[in-house]
Design a protein around this motif. Structure first.
Motif, PDB file in Angstrom:
ATOM      1  N   PRO A 210      -6.554  -9.306  -0.136  1.00 38.06           N
ATOM      2  CA  PRO A 210      -5.277  -9.149  -0.852  1.00 38.06           C
ATOM      3  C   PRO A 210      -5.460  -9.070  -2.368  1.00 38.06           C
ATOM      4  O   PRO A 210      -4.744  -8.322  -3.039  1.00 38.06           O
ATOM      5  N   ALA A 211      -6.395  -9.835  -2.910  1.00 42.28           N
ATOM      6  CA  ALA A 211      -6.590  -9.837  -4.350  1.00 42.28           C
ATOM      7  C   ALA A 211      -7.145  -8.504  -4.860  1.00 42.28           C
ATOM      8  O   ALA A 211      -6.926  -8.129  -6.015  1.00 42.28           O
ATOM      9  N   LEU A 212      -7.858  -7.791  -3.995  1.00 45.34           N
ATOM     10  CA  LEU A 212      -8.441  -6.507  -4.383  1.00 45.34           C
ATOM     11  C   LEU A 212      -7.494  -5.343  -4.101  1.00 45.34           C
ATOM     12  O   LEU A 212      -7.828  -4.190  -4.381  1.00 45.34           O
ATOM     13  N   ALA A 213      -6.335  -5.641  -3.559  1.00 42.80           N
ATOM     14  CA  ALA A 213      -5.373  -4.584  -3.272  1.00 42.80           C
ATOM     15  C   ALA A 213      -4.880  -3.955  -4.585  1.00 42.80           C
ATOM     16  O   ALA A 213      -4.828  -4.605  -5.626  1.00 42.80           O
ATOM     17  N   ALA A 214      -4.482  -2.701  -4.503  1.00 41.24           N
ATOM     18  CA  ALA A 214      -4.065  -1.966  -5.707  1.00 41.24           C
ATOM     19  C   ALA A 214      -2.786  -2.537  -6.320  1.00 41.24           C
ATOM     20  O   ALA A 214      -2.633  -2.563  -7.529  1.00 41.24           O
ATOM     21  N   ASP A 215      -1.876  -2.969  -5.449  1.00 42.33           N
ATOM     22  CA  ASP A 215      -0.574  -3.439  -5.958  1.00 42.33           C
ATOM     23  C   ASP A 215      -0.309  -4.830  -5.397  1.00 42.33           C
ATOM     24  O   ASP A 215      -0.279  -5.046  -4.192  1.00 42.33           O
TER      25      ASP A 215
END
Length: 217
Positions: A210-215
């Motif tokens: 989740p932390a590496l997600a774009a948004d």
């Protein structure tokens, strides 16, 4: 030469090894107790050997210096993790394999630690490492070396050239960053049990994707 004139037989190899192990563990326990009770830099090799009633020569037979003693159990923990990672199923992706390896190793490493020193003593030593500048510098250097070892293992698992493909090192950097954060937060908390750091590690590792997600919204 008669039987009476013959020298006494030497101890069996197994017995000698057990005696060496007991001596090393006694020195290690004494060193860690002194480190956490009065400080790493304030502790001398003489104090460690006096606590076990052996010579300095005996200490240096098992440890090159105080630093090696301070990180002896951490070495075991790291080896435990690497072994767990090697054993993960090939079908698991890099981040999942590292996540499962570290959680599995935390679930079983307590017994291995207890064979050397009390688990609570190791946990207090870990807190000492995090709060002692000289030891923290060594810890960060060692962590960098371990990251490279893990990255090469991940590349091997995935059939990649670690020098040509940056993904193994990137994945390991993300994983290691989370491990450093959880270690620091755990060390600042009141619950210093193995189970506490395992729970915290699992919670934070589950946030990598989740932390590496774009948004984030």
């Amino acid at each position: 030469m008669t039987t009476a004139q013959q020298s006494a037989p030497s101890a069996p190899a197994g017995l000698r090894e057990r005696k060496k192990r007991r001596t090393r563990d006694a020195l290690l326990r004494a060193a860690l107790v002194l480190f956490v009770s009065q400080g790493y830099e304030q502790t001398t090799v003489d104090e460690i050997t006096e606590a076990v009633d052996v010579s300095q020569r005996t200490f240096f037979r098992y440890f090159a210096n105080k630093e090696e003693a301070a990180f002896a159990v951490q070495d075991l923990v790291e080896q435990h993790f690497v072994a767990a990672l090697r054993a993960r199923p090939a079908a698991e992706g890099p981040l999942l394999a590292m996540r499962n390896a570290v959680l599995c190793s935390w679930a079983t490493v307590g017994e291995a630690i207890a064979e050397m020193v009390p688990v609570d003593l190791y946990m207090r030593t870990y807190q000492l490492i995090e709060s002692t500048p000289a030891l923290l510098a060594v810890h960060l250097r060692r962590s960098t070396e371990l990251e490279e070892k893990i990255a090469r293992l991940i590349a091997e698992r995935e059939g990649l050239d670690v020098e040509a493909d940056p993904r193994p090192r990137v994945a390991v950097a993300a994983f290691s960053g989370v491990m450093r954060v959880t270690g620091r937060l755990w060390g600042q908390g009141e619950d210093t049990s193995v189970e506490a750091i395992r729970r915290l590690t699992e919670r934070y590792l589950d946030q990598i994707a989740p932390a590496l997600a774009a948004d984030w919204r």
